[in-house]
Design a protein around this motif. Structure first.
Motif, PDB file in Angstrom:
ATOM      1  N   UNK A  15      -8.251  36.668  65.008  1.00  0.00           N
ATOM      2  CA  UNK A  15      -8.610  35.992  66.270  1.00  0.00           C
ATOM      3  C   UNK A  15      -7.386  35.846  67.166  1.00  0.00           C
ATOM      4  N   UNK A  16      -6.258  35.429  66.576  1.00  0.00           N
ATOM      5  CA  UNK A  16      -5.049  35.147  67.347  1.00  0.00           C
ATOM      6  C   UNK A  16      -4.479  36.396  68.019  1.00  0.00           C
ATOM      7  N   UNK A  17      -4.353  37.499  67.268  1.00  0.00           N
ATOM      8  CA  UNK A  17      -3.685  38.698  67.783  1.00  0.00           C
ATOM      9  C   UNK A  17      -4.631  39.718  68.407  1.00  0.00           C
ATOM     10  N   UNK A  92      -0.076  48.815  67.168  1.00  0.00           N
ATOM     11  CA  UNK A  92       0.986  48.253  66.317  1.00  0.00           C
ATOM     12  C   UNK A  92       2.074  47.615  67.172  1.00  0.00           C
ATOM     13  N   UNK A  93       2.500  48.318  68.217  1.00  0.00           N
ATOM     14  CA  UNK A  93       3.541  47.789  69.106  1.00  0.00           C
ATOM     15  C   UNK A  93       3.051  46.542  69.845  1.00  0.00           C
ATOM     16  N   UNK A  94       1.795  46.574  70.277  1.00  0.00           N
ATOM     17  CA  UNK A  94       1.245  45.470  71.056  1.00  0.00           C
ATOM     18  C   UNK A  94       1.224  44.164  70.251  1.00  0.00           C
ATOM     19  N   UNK A  95       0.833  44.235  68.969  1.00  0.00           N
ATOM     20  CA  UNK A  95       0.738  43.016  68.152  1.00  0.00           C
ATOM     21  C   UNK A  95       2.013  42.751  67.354  1.00  0.00           C
ATOM     22  N   UNK A  96       2.969  43.672  67.377  1.00  0.00           N
ATOM     23  CA  UNK A  96       4.231  43.478  66.658  1.00  0.00           C
ATOM     24  C   UNK A  96       4.131  43.689  65.163  1.00  0.00           C
ATOM     25  N   UNK A  97       3.214  44.534  64.742  1.00  0.00           N
ATOM     26  CA  UNK A  97       3.035  44.817  63.318  1.00  0.00           C
ATOM     27  C   UNK A  97       3.994  45.921  62.892  1.00  0.00           C
ATOM     28  N   UNK A  98       4.519  45.863  61.666  1.00  0.00           N
ATOM     29  CA  UNK A  98       5.419  46.921  61.196  1.00  0.00           C
ATOM     30  C   UNK A  98       4.653  48.195  60.847  1.00  0.00           C
TER      31      UNK A  98
END
Length: 150
Positions: A15-17, A92-98
């Motif tokens: 929900x948050x990301x 991935x870049x948008x939510x900052x996931x590795x």
């Protein structure tokens, strides 16, 4: 941390990301060895490696969950959910996931042991094998000369 807590954490992060609910199951899978987590295409469930939580903590686990949620949401929206797809890389870049998770230090790397050593009688090439080779039937792949066991 138990499976109920993981389920709640995944739903909150979704929900948050992503602004979208996570409607499937998230759980720990103790059989995972080489990956931090996986998204299952057939069931749309997410499995996570508990060793990453124990060794690297909650921040690394959140990164793995975000990575798997990228697969999840893109697959359900019928967009490119694979690692090589542009949609996946952008999300991935948008939510900052590795893109990759840190390596585990608690898992021992397998060392390859060779029981048998063969040498070509013609060119001298050596061959290391785990299983025994019938030297009456097989010859050197380079020069076709007979092999001898060392």
């Amino acid at each position: 941390m138990e499976n109920e807590q993981i389920q709640k954490l995944v739903e909150e992060l979704s929900i948050k990301y992503f602004g979208r609910p996570f409607l499937h199951q998230a759980s720990f899978n103790t059989r995972l060895r080489t990956t931090g987590g996986r998204y299952l295409l057939k069931t749309s469930n997410i499995e996570l490696n508990k060793l990453y939580y124990q060794e690297h903590g909650i921040d690394e686990l959140k990164g793995i969950i975000l990575h798997e949620l990228c697969h999840y949401h893109l697959h359900l929206m019928k967009k490119g959910y694979k690692h090589e797809d542009k949609d996946f890389k952008d999300l991935l870049k948008k939510v900052g996931a590795p893109r990759y998770c840190k390596p585990l230090t608690s898992i021992k790397k397998r060392t390859v042991s060779y029981k048998y050593k063969y040498q070509c009688s013609g060119c001298g090439q050596t061959f290391l094998r785990k299983r025994k080779v019938d030297i009456k039937r097989f010859v050197c792949g380079i020069c076709k000369s007979p092999l001898k066991q060392l």
